[in-house]
Enzyme design. Structure first.
Site, PDB file in Angstrom:
ATOM      1  N   GLU A  43       0.918  -1.369   0.151  1.00 36.36           N
ATOM      2  CA  GLU A  43       0.046   0.025  -0.141  1.00 36.36           C
ATOM      3  C   GLU A  43       1.018   1.331  -0.094  1.00 36.36           C
ATOM      4  OE1 GLU A  43      -2.490   0.801   3.285  1.00 36.36           O
ATOM      5  OE2 GLU A  43      -3.790   2.391   2.327  1.00 36.36           O
ATOM      6  N   ASP A 120      -3.310  11.798  -1.851  1.00 34.80           N
ATOM      7  CA  ASP A 120      -3.261  13.344  -1.846  1.00 34.80           C
ATOM      8  C   ASP A 120      -3.951  13.821  -3.176  1.00 34.80           C
ATOM      9  OD1 ASP A 120      -2.727  13.324   0.654  1.00 34.80           O
ATOM     10  OD2 ASP A 120      -0.305  13.394   0.272  1.00 34.80           O
ATOM     11  N   LYS A 124      -4.079  21.470  -7.910  1.00 38.60           N
ATOM     12  CA  LYS A 124      -3.621  22.488  -8.979  1.00 38.60           C
ATOM     13  C   LYS A 124      -3.082  21.807 -10.265  1.00 38.60           C
ATOM     14  CE  LYS A 124      -2.467  26.219  -5.844  1.00 38.60           C
ATOM     15  NZ  LYS A 124      -1.361  26.682  -4.837  1.00 38.60           N
ATOM     16  N   ASP A 156     -12.654   9.723  -2.380  1.00 37.80           N
ATOM     17  CA  ASP A 156     -13.844  10.050  -2.627  1.00 37.80           C
ATOM     18  C   ASP A 156     -14.170  11.414  -3.285  1.00 37.80           C
ATOM     19  OD1 ASP A 156     -12.272  11.440  -0.710  1.00 37.80           O
ATOM     20  OD2 ASP A 156     -14.236  12.594   0.153  1.00 37.80           O
ATOM     21  N   THR A 195     -10.495   2.151   4.907  1.00 33.43           N
ATOM     22  CA  THR A 195      -9.472   2.850   5.562  1.00 33.43           C
ATOM     23  C   THR A 195      -9.683   3.787   6.644  1.00 33.43           C
ATOM     24  OG1 THR A 195      -9.295   4.829   3.942  1.00 33.43           O
ATOM     25  CG2 THR A 195      -8.722   2.597   2.916  1.00 33.43           C
ATOM     26  N   GLU A 196      -8.969   4.622   7.220  1.00 34.70           N
ATOM     27  CA  GLU A 196      -9.347   5.537   8.060  1.00 34.70           C
ATOM     28  C   GLU A 196     -10.119   6.719   7.141  1.00 34.70           C
ATOM     29  OE1 GLU A 196      -5.874   4.765   8.628  1.00 34.70           O
ATOM     30  OE2 GLU A 196      -5.607   4.123  10.808  1.00 34.70           O
ATOM     31  N   TYR A 197      -9.483   7.165   6.092  1.00 34.18           N
ATOM     32  CA  TYR A 197     -10.175   7.991   5.527  1.00 34.18           C
ATOM     33  C   TYR A 197     -11.407   7.667   4.850  1.00 34.18           C
ATOM     34  CZ  TYR A 197      -6.414  12.055   5.301  1.00 34.18           C
ATOM     35  OH  TYR A 197      -5.611  12.777   6.036  1.00 34.18           O
TER      36      TYR A 197
HETATM   37  N1  SAM Z   1      -4.456   5.806   3.093  1.00 30.94           N
HETATM   38  C1  SAM Z   1      -4.714   6.204   4.188  1.00 30.94           C
HETATM   39  C2  SAM Z   1      -6.232   6.186   4.214  1.00 30.94           C
HETATM   40  O1  SAM Z   1      -7.065   6.183   3.219  1.00 30.94           O
HETATM   41  O2  SAM Z   1      -6.748   6.417   5.204  1.00 30.94           O
HETATM   42  C3  SAM Z   1      -4.200   7.729   4.268  1.00 30.94           C
HETATM   43  C4  SAM Z   1      -4.782   8.783   3.348  1.00 30.94           C
HETATM   44  S1  SAM Z   1      -3.721  10.116   3.274  1.00 30.94           S
HETATM   45  C5  SAM Z   1      -4.640  11.465   2.513  1.00 30.94           C
HETATM   46  C6  SAM Z   1      -2.312  10.148   2.178  1.00 30.94           C
HETATM   47  C7  SAM Z   1      -1.182   9.381   2.698  1.00 30.94           C
HETATM   48  O3  SAM Z   1      -0.274   9.345   1.747  1.00 30.94           O
HETATM   49  C8  SAM Z   1      -0.469  10.226   3.482  1.00 30.94           C
HETATM   50  O4  SAM Z   1       0.103   9.783   4.765  1.00 30.94           O
HETATM   51  C9  SAM Z   1       0.870  10.798   2.788  1.00 30.94           C
HETATM   52  O5  SAM Z   1       1.830  11.100   3.692  1.00 30.94           O
HETATM   53  C10 SAM Z   1       1.320   9.730   2.001  1.00 30.94           C
HETATM   54  N2  SAM Z   1       1.988  10.209   0.591  1.00 30.94           N
HETATM   55  C11 SAM Z   1       1.428  11.017  -0.202  1.00 30.94           C
HETATM   56  N3  SAM Z   1       2.386  10.935  -1.202  1.00 30.94           N
HETATM   57  C12 SAM Z   1       3.248   9.878  -0.949  1.00 30.94           C
HETATM   58  C13 SAM Z   1       4.374   9.602  -1.710  1.00 30.94           C
HETATM   59  N4  SAM Z   1       4.639  10.122  -2.788  1.00 30.94           N
HETATM   60  N5  SAM Z   1       5.059   8.447  -1.090  1.00 30.94           N
HETATM   61  C14 SAM Z   1       4.687   7.653  -0.072  1.00 30.94           C
HETATM   62  N6  SAM Z   1       3.429   8.397   0.633  1.00 30.94           N
HETATM   63  C15 SAM Z   1       2.904   9.415   0.132  1.00 30.94           C
END
Ligand code: SAM
Length: 215
Positions: A43, A120, A124, A156, A195-197
Site C-alpha cells: 500500500e 493526496d 492544482k 472520495d 481505510t481511516e479516510y
Molecule cells: N491511505 C490512508 C487512508 O486512506 O486513510 C491515508 C490517506 S492520506 C490522505 C495520504 C497519505 O499518503 C499521507 O499519509 C501521505 O503522507 C502519503 N503520501 C502522499 N504522497 C506520498 C508519496 N509520494 N510516497 C509515499 N507516501 C505518500
C-alpha cells in the site's frame, strides 16, 4: 494528512523490528525478509495503517508492505501494529519512503498488488505529476508488478478519480473495473476493508469511488 513534527518518530522507526531501515538492500530479495515465497502486496501512502494491518490479519498467506512518506505518520502505524490486535503478525513490514523511488526498492515483477487509498489530490494543474495515479507514477509502478499484478485505487475525490480514469489508458494500462459508489456496489464492495479516510468521508455521506487496473 495533518502533520506534526514528532521528534521521537525517527528513533522509534530505527528500533522497530517491522520498520525496514535498508529498503534498497532488499530489492529482489523481499521473500527472504518474510522467509517464505508468499505473494507481496503493498500500500502506497498508507497513513496510520488501519487498512493494511487489517488485510495482514485477514490474509496470513500474503505478505504486506506499507509505504508512507512521513515518519510522523509511520509512527502512528507502528503504534497501531504494537496493539494487542496486530502485534503477533509476521506478514507485514513498513517502509518510510517516497513512492517515486519504488523501482529502487522492488525488482521487476516482485509485487502482486498495489493499493492506493485516498491519495493526496494535488488539485492544482501544475502539480498533476505528483498525483499517485498520474502517468508519471503508473509508469514507475508497471515494472515492479508481476504478470498477474493489479492496482486498486479508492478515493472520495471525484476530480482525482476522473483524472485517474483518464490516466489509466494514457499510461497504456487496462481498466478492469470501476464504480462511483463502492459501498452500494455489492460486487465491487465484497470483502472491502475500510481505510481511516474512507470511514471518515463515507460517514459524511461522500460516495467512495474505486478502480482496478493492470499494466
Ligand atoms: N491511505 C490512508 C487512508 O486512506 O486513510 C491515508 C490517506 S492520506 C490522505 C495520504 C497519505 O499518503 C499521507 O499519509 C501521505 O503522507 C502519503 N503520501 C502522499 N504522497 C506520498 C508519496 N509520494 N510516497 C509515499 N507516501 C505518500
Amino acid at each position: 494528512m495533518r502533520l506534526r513534527n514528532i521528534p521521537r518518530a525517527d528513533e522509534v522507526i530505527l528500533n522497530h523490528p517491522i520498520a525496514i531501515k535498508n529498503e534498497t538492500a532488499n530489492r529482489g530479495i523481499w521473500s527472504s525478509v518474510f522467509q517464505n515465497n508468499h505473494p507481496i502486496h503493498i500500500e502506497i501512502g498508507m497513513g496510520k495503517g488501519q487498512f493494511i494491518l487489517t488485510l495482514a490479519k485477514q490474509n496470513p498467506e500474503i505478505n504486506y508492505i506499507g509505504i508512507e512518506r512521513y515518519s510522523s505518520v509511520l509512527l502512528r502505524a507502528l503504534e497501531k501494529y504494537d496493539s494487542e490486535e496486530f502485534c503477533h503478525l509476521t506478514n507485514i513490514r513498513f517502509i518510510c519512503m517516497d513512492a517515486g523511488d519504488i523501482q529502487d526498492v522492488f525488482a521487476p515483477e516482485e509485487i502482486g498488488r498495489i493499493y492506493l487509498n485516498f491519495s493526496d489530490p494535488w488539485p492544482k494543474a501544475r502539480h498533476a505529476k505528483r498525483r499517485l495515479t498520474s502517468v508519471n507514477f503508473l509508469t514507475k509502478y508497471a515494472p515492479v508488478l508481476n504478470k498477474d499484478g493489479i492496482l486498486e485505487f479508492k478515493t472520495d475525490n471525484r476530480p482525482l478519480f476522473d483524472f485517474s480514469l483518464e490516466q489509466i489508458p494514457e499510461a497504456g494500462w487496462t481498466l478492469l473495473g470501476h464504480t462511483f459508489d463502492l459501498h452500494n456496489d455489492p460486487t465491487m464492495n465484497e470483502g472491502n476493508v475500510m481505510t481511516e479516510y474512507e470511514a471518515k468521508f463515507s460517514a459524511l455521506g461522500n460516495p467512495i469511488h474505486k478502480l482496478i487496473a493492470k499494466p
